[in-house]
Design a protein around this motif. Structure first.
Motif, PDB file in Angstrom:
ATOM      1  N   GLU A   1     -59.318  22.783 -12.945  1.00  0.00           N
ATOM      2  CA  GLU A   1     -60.148  22.212 -14.050  1.00  0.00           C
ATOM      3  C   GLU A   1     -61.089  23.008 -14.874  1.00  0.00           C
TER       4      GLU A   1
ATOM      5  N   GLN B   1     -53.196  15.793 -33.239  1.00  0.00           N
ATOM      6  CA  GLN B   1     -53.242  15.621 -31.681  1.00  0.00           C
ATOM      7  C   GLN B   1     -51.496  15.336 -31.444  1.00  0.00           C
TER       8      GLN B   1
ATOM      9  N   GLU C   1     -58.411  18.817 -34.244  1.00  0.00           N
ATOM     10  CA  GLU C   1     -57.800  18.537 -32.835  1.00  0.00           C
ATOM     11  C   GLU C   1     -57.425  17.098 -32.785  1.00  0.00           C
TER      12      GLU C   1
ATOM     13  N   TYR D   1     -60.520  28.099 -22.061  1.00  0.00           N
ATOM     14  CA  TYR D   1     -59.611  28.089 -23.130  1.00  0.00           C
ATOM     15  C   TYR D   1     -60.379  27.900 -24.464  1.00  0.00           C
ATOM     16  N   ARG D   2     -61.134  26.564 -24.367  1.00  0.00           N
ATOM     17  CA  ARG D   2     -62.048  26.201 -25.506  1.00  0.00           C
ATOM     18  C   ARG D   2     -63.008  27.524 -25.922  1.00  0.00           C
TER      19      ARG D   2
ATOM     20  N   ALA E   1     -59.466  24.692 -19.111  1.00  0.00           N
ATOM     21  CA  ALA E   1     -59.774  24.071 -20.596  1.00  0.00           C
ATOM     22  C   ALA E   1     -61.025  24.501 -21.208  1.00  0.00           C
TER      23      ALA E   1
ATOM     24  N   LYS F   1     -60.910  30.044 -27.885  1.00  0.00           N
ATOM     25  CA  LYS F   1     -60.578  29.465 -29.337  1.00  0.00           C
ATOM     26  C   LYS F   1     -61.582  29.511 -30.336  1.00  0.00           C
TER      27      LYS F   1
ATOM     28  N   LYS G   1     -55.343  28.308 -13.225  1.00  0.00           N
ATOM     29  CA  LYS G   1     -55.223  26.969 -14.100  1.00  0.00           C
ATOM     30  C   LYS G   1     -55.499  25.740 -13.331  1.00  0.00           C
TER      31      LYS G   1
ATOM     32  N   ALA H   1     -52.851  29.960 -25.988  1.00  0.00           N
ATOM     33  CA  ALA H   1     -53.371  30.191 -24.730  1.00  0.00           C
ATOM     34  C   ALA H   1     -53.024  31.577 -23.972  1.00  0.00           C
TER      35      ALA H   1
END
Length: 417
Positions: A389, A325, A321, A395-396, A392, A399, A387, A376
């Protein structure tokens, strides 16, 4: 009025190479006559004329008078009385001081250019004129890379005198980078860097890199002895790579020049130390962000590549990533930088080491390929997830879990028809 084809295109013709742009010099004419014949004048202090049909550039034979220390600090004298030999005498190297008589096909050589081309030698035409333009030091280095020519001893002595006298300090950052940029497009870019080091130009302009020739390497890994010697070997390995990749190789070990002496020759921390140095050099020389960003990645993250295939999945994802990026295409160039670093040595790599390198390259490509398939919005209950803090982190986690599944999936076996 007499017209001659001059410069690099004549040189390339003798080398059986396809030339770039054709340049012409006009002897025995003046501005008024050129305009009357339909040529279009461009420029004022240095009048160049465009041919009414071909649009190629034609310049009046001229003399130059030095007016200051800079590359552009000249005044020009144009007169029908100036001879072709006088015009060619102000040029940089004998191989570029040739003229082709367009009427007879004869090549006029007043300074031994043809002989130097046969010897593959760069030799300055006139010491006084050469010293008037400090940019010619960098042009010498660039032509060494472009033509794969050696440098005449008297010319090397002259450029060393010029660099020692601090003449390169009169060059603008933009002009310095322009020569770097041109040289990066040649397979022999390593010769550009090597010649800059030998003549003292690298110490003047990028001392952070020149210092690498003073940094010892552990002979088990780098029997070539110093980081500077390793850098040249790495650039040779990258000779067929893109300009961006070669610039990344150039900067990848810059941090070794500032790591504490008590950790040499292991150079622990040279990757982190390299980042700020890359930014300093790029700022000073006004290097475009595209090159600066990639060089930063190369310096700071190349050590994370080796044995990557043995890392945990999270670290593999992080590297993939980070490298992609801004520009997904940076992935392949980054692998090229690592390849040049790994194989740019006189040490023989074992089969185990070679296999480990290829496994890391394969794994990095595969992780990035699968990451591109994960979005996402695929997360269960995506619409209801806050949505904030914490998004993320969620989502990680998604993933990584999804990526494990994708990496374990095998391609369907095609049955023979």
């Amino acid at each position: 009025m007499k017209i001659y084809q001059v410069g690099g295109s004549v040189r390339d013709m003798l080398l059986n190479k396809k030339g770039q742009d054709n340049d012409f010099v006009v002897v025995g004419s003046n501005v008024e006559e050129m305009l009357k014949k339909g040529y279009k004048q461009v420029g004022k202090d240095f009048p160049v004329f465009l041919h009414p049909e071909t649009k190629e550039e034609y310049a009046l034979a001229r003399k130059e008078i030095k007016t200051g220390p800079g590359h552009r600090d000249f005044s020009f004298v144009f007169s029908p009385d100036i001879s072709l030999k006088e015009d060619l005498k102000r040029r940089d190297f004998t191989c570029n001081a040739l003229a082709l008589d367009l009427e007879t096909g004869e090549i006029l050589d007043y300074f031994g250019g043809r002989q130097d081309i046969e010897k593959r030698l760069l030799r300055h035409v006139d010491s006084e004129h050469f010293q008037e333009d400090p940019l010619r030091v960098l042009r010498l280095c660039r032509f060494a890379a472009q033509l794969d020519f050696d440098i005449a001893p008297e010319t090397m002595d002259l450029v060393r005198e010029m660099t020692a006298a601090g003449m390169l300090r009169a060059l603008s950052a933009e002009r310095i980078w322009k020569e770097f940029e041109k040289a990066l497009n040649f397979k022999g870019f390593f010769r550009f860097v090597e010649t800059m080091h030998i003549c003292g130009a690298l110490k003047e302009l990028v001392p952070e890199l020149d210092k690498l020739w003073e940094v010892p390497e552990k002979l088990t890994f780098h029997p070539e002895g110093t980081t500077g010697a390793h850098l040249i070997l790495a650039l040779k390995k990258a000779s067929a790579s893109s300009a961006l990749a070669k610039f990344g190789v150039l900067m990848h070990d810059i941090g070794k020049g500032v790591t504490p002496e008590n950790v040499l020759p292991a150079h622990h921390g040279h990757d982190k130390a390299g980042g700020p140095l890359v930014l300093d050099v790029c700022k000073r020389l006004k290097i475009p962000n595209r090159f600066c960003d990639f060089a930063f990645l190369s310096a700071v993250y190349h050590m994370r590549f080796y044995w990557l295939h043995q890392n945990k999945l999270g670290k593999q994802v992080n590297l993939a990533e980070i490298i992609t990026q801004k520009h997904p295409s940076d992935l392949e160039d980054f692998i090229l930088v690592c390849r040049a670093d790994f194989f740019g040595t006189h040490a023989k790599r074992s089969d185990t080491e070679r296999k480990a390198f290829e496994l890391s390259a394969k794994r990095l490509r595969l992780v990035y390929e699968k990451l591109c398939l994960i979005k996402a919005w695929q997360m269960p209950g995506f619409e209801e997830i806050a949505k904030d803090e914490t998004f993320a982190l969620k989502y990680r986690e998604f993933k990584l879990n999804r990526l494990k599944i994708l990496l374990e999936e095998k391609a369907p076996v095609k049955r023979p028809s």
